[in-house]
Design a protein around this motif. Structure first.
Motif, PDB file in Angstrom:
ATOM      1  N   UNK A   1       0.832  -1.212   0.000  1.00  0.00           N
ATOM      2  CA  UNK A   1       0.000   0.000   0.000  1.00  0.00           C
ATOM      3  C   UNK A   1       0.871   1.269   0.000  1.00  0.00           C
ATOM      4  N   UNK A   2       0.692   2.107  -0.952  1.00  0.00           N
ATOM      5  CA  UNK A   2       1.579   3.270  -1.106  1.00  0.00           C
ATOM      6  C   UNK A   2       0.897   4.584  -0.748  1.00  0.00           C
ATOM      7  N   UNK A   3       0.304   4.633   0.420  1.00  0.00           N
ATOM      8  CA  UNK A   3      -0.455   5.801   0.861  1.00  0.00           C
ATOM      9  C   UNK A   3      -1.680   6.006  -0.009  1.00  0.00           C
ATOM     10  N   UNK A   4      -2.756   5.386   0.414  1.00  0.00           N
ATOM     11  CA  UNK A   4      -4.005   5.418  -0.352  1.00  0.00           C
ATOM     12  C   UNK A   4      -4.516   6.835  -0.563  1.00  0.00           C
ATOM     13  N   UNK A   5      -4.300   7.681   0.428  1.00  0.00           N
ATOM     14  CA  UNK A   5      -4.776   9.063   0.313  1.00  0.00           C
ATOM     15  C   UNK A   5      -4.135   9.778  -0.867  1.00  0.00           C
ATOM     16  N   UNK A   6      -2.809   9.707  -0.925  1.00  0.00           N
ATOM     17  CA  UNK A   6      -2.081  10.354  -2.020  1.00  0.00           C
ATOM     18  C   UNK A   6      -2.500   9.734  -3.348  1.00  0.00           C
ATOM     19  N   UNK A   7      -2.717   8.448  -3.327  1.00  0.00           N
ATOM     20  CA  UNK A   7      -3.134   7.725  -4.526  1.00  0.00           C
ATOM     21  C   UNK A   7      -4.484   8.245  -5.000  1.00  0.00           C
ATOM     22  N   UNK A   8      -5.431   8.341  -4.073  1.00  0.00           N
ATOM     23  CA  UNK A   8      -6.757   8.865  -4.407  1.00  0.00           C
ATOM     24  C   UNK A   8      -6.655  10.269  -4.989  1.00  0.00           C
ATOM     25  N   UNK A   9      -5.803  11.084  -4.395  1.00  0.00           N
ATOM     26  CA  UNK A   9      -5.628  12.446  -4.904  1.00  0.00           C
ATOM     27  C   UNK A   9      -5.185  12.409  -6.361  1.00  0.00           C
TER      28      UNK A   9
ATOM     29  N   UNK B  15     -12.594  16.752  -5.432  1.00  0.00           N
ATOM     30  CA  UNK B  15     -12.222  15.618  -4.591  1.00  0.00           C
ATOM     31  C   UNK B  15     -10.743  15.253  -4.730  1.00  0.00           C
ATOM     32  N   UNK B  16     -10.054  15.935  -5.604  1.00  0.00           N
ATOM     33  CA  UNK B  16      -8.619  15.656  -5.775  1.00  0.00           C
ATOM     34  C   UNK B  16      -7.813  16.167  -4.588  1.00  0.00           C
ATOM     35  N   UNK B  17      -8.384  17.090  -3.843  1.00  0.00           N
ATOM     36  CA  UNK B  17      -7.683  17.644  -2.688  1.00  0.00           C
ATOM     37  C   UNK B  17      -8.001  16.849  -1.416  1.00  0.00           C
ATOM     38  N   UNK B  18      -6.970  16.376  -0.716  1.00  0.00           N
ATOM     39  CA  UNK B  18      -7.172  15.543   0.469  1.00  0.00           C
ATOM     40  C   UNK B  18      -7.943  16.256   1.584  1.00  0.00           C
ATOM     41  N   UNK B  19      -7.694  17.537   1.732  1.00  0.00           N
ATOM     42  CA  UNK B  19      -8.423  18.298   2.754  1.00  0.00           C
ATOM     43  C   UNK B  19      -9.912  18.305   2.440  1.00  0.00           C
ATOM     44  N   UNK B  20     -10.228  18.538   1.175  1.00  0.00           N
ATOM     45  CA  UNK B  20     -11.639  18.568   0.798  1.00  0.00           C
ATOM     46  C   UNK B  20     -12.273  17.193   0.923  1.00  0.00           C
ATOM     47  N   UNK B  21     -11.545  16.142   0.570  1.00  0.00           N
ATOM     48  CA  UNK B  21     -12.090  14.793   0.753  1.00  0.00           C
ATOM     49  C   UNK B  21     -12.381  14.559   2.221  1.00  0.00           C
ATOM     50  N   UNK B  22     -11.469  15.027   3.059  1.00  0.00           N
ATOM     51  CA  UNK B  22     -11.636  14.871   4.493  1.00  0.00           C
ATOM     52  C   UNK B  22     -12.876  15.614   4.980  1.00  0.00           C
ATOM     53  N   UNK B  23     -13.118  16.775   4.432  1.00  0.00           N
ATOM     54  CA  UNK B  23     -14.298  17.551   4.802  1.00  0.00           C
ATOM     55  C   UNK B  23     -15.568  16.808   4.407  1.00  0.00           C
ATOM     56  N   UNK B  24     -15.538  16.209   3.247  1.00  0.00           N
ATOM     57  CA  UNK B  24     -16.685  15.420   2.798  1.00  0.00           C
ATOM     58  C   UNK B  24     -16.920  14.283   3.781  1.00  0.00           C
ATOM     59  N   UNK B  25     -15.846  13.641   4.199  1.00  0.00           N
ATOM     60  CA  UNK B  25     -15.941  12.551   5.170  1.00  0.00           C
ATOM     61  C   UNK B  25     -16.590  13.060   6.459  1.00  0.00           C
ATOM     62  N   UNK B  26     -16.133  14.218   6.891  1.00  0.00           N
ATOM     63  CA  UNK B  26     -16.701  14.813   8.111  1.00  0.00           C
ATOM     64  C   UNK B  26     -18.181  15.112   7.931  1.00  0.00           C
ATOM     65  N   UNK B  27     -18.527  15.641   6.784  1.00  0.00           N
ATOM     66  CA  UNK B  27     -19.913  16.045   6.528  1.00  0.00           C
ATOM     67  C   UNK B  27     -20.854  14.858   6.344  1.00  0.00           C
TER      68      UNK B  27
END
Lengths: 131, 131
Positions: A1-9, B15-27
């Motif tokens: 797993x190579x950092x799923x978050x960065x991958x998703x981005x 959704x390409x931005x991790x911060x924004x994805x995180x916000x979606x998760x929170x919401x």
DNA sequence: GGTTTGATCAACCATATGGTTGATCAAGAG
DNA sequence: CTCTTGATCAACCATATGGTTGATCAAACC
């Protein structure tokens, strides 16, 4: 797993471009060379090459070699990762709605005052209001 | 319909931005104010405000008003649009594979030469090679 | 009315992105 | 060996993006 978050981005970022999405669509029909992929677009071959590098680094495509050609292949694995991310929150929202519906159901029997069980905030939103 | 392509671009881009994805998760857990959303991150409130504008213009969230607060609400509708896009090509690739498998099946009985039914290119790729 | 609270607007800055052109590389073809 | 074909590398440019700080707005509190 190579950092799923960065991958998703990288995946979402790659698909944010309409040209690249179009290429993915094209590749879903079968592998293609860079020239074949470039044909429909009004941009230089170099630009297409760049797009492919983005798709590749996102893990959406892989490239092999056939003489001087470099066939591009769509790697559909990645779709699973996206789908999983989406479905997680989709499910969460659905569940929250059912709980709210259940609460409203119970309230209908006895009382009549508006209460929000989650936050102190208005959480009422109708489903199914398309653009 | 407001140009689905442009809409998809904005969604994926958001959704390409991790911060924004995180916000979606929170919401997904429930509505929240800008301040509540900003709390976990080490950025200014203004930056969060900008992120929310991006999410809003992508149609991922809507905002109402509660005194001087502006509660943010996740609009899960958008997920359907993404899922539809993804599944279309996922399905297409799957079908292509089944046809290829069927062909290989038939070839196994009679002949033994390598042929690609789609393009003139090597289309062989094993499924299930995760990172 | 004046102040605090919640959030946005505006200007600015550094970096990323998508495009270009020109040079280069690698593998057949003549 | 030379030329053509397929594709990448390199440098450059304009615009978009994510972040900052300072000013402003709007509603509630005192």
């Amino acid at each position: 797993m190579v950092d799923q978050e960065a991958r998703l981005s990288r995946i979402f970022s790659a698909l944010a471009d309409p040209t690249r999405r179009d290429m993915v669509a094209r590749l879903a029909a079968g592998d293609a060379t860079v020239n074949e992929l470039a044909a429909p677009y009004d941009v230089s071959l170099q630009a297409v090459s760049k797009h492919l590098k983005v798709l590749e680094s996102a893990g959406l495509v892989t490239r092999s070699r056939d003489a001087q050609r470099r066939p591009v292949h769509l790697d559909a694995e990645v779709f699973d990762l996206m789908t999983k991310w989406i479905e997680r929150y989709q499910r969460q929202v659905e569940e929250r709605f059912s709980r709210l519906d259940a609460l409203l159901e119970r309230m209908q029997d006895s009382d009549g005052s508006a209460v929000d069980p989650e936050s102190g905030i208005n959480n009422d939103t109708r489903r199914g209001a398309s653009s």
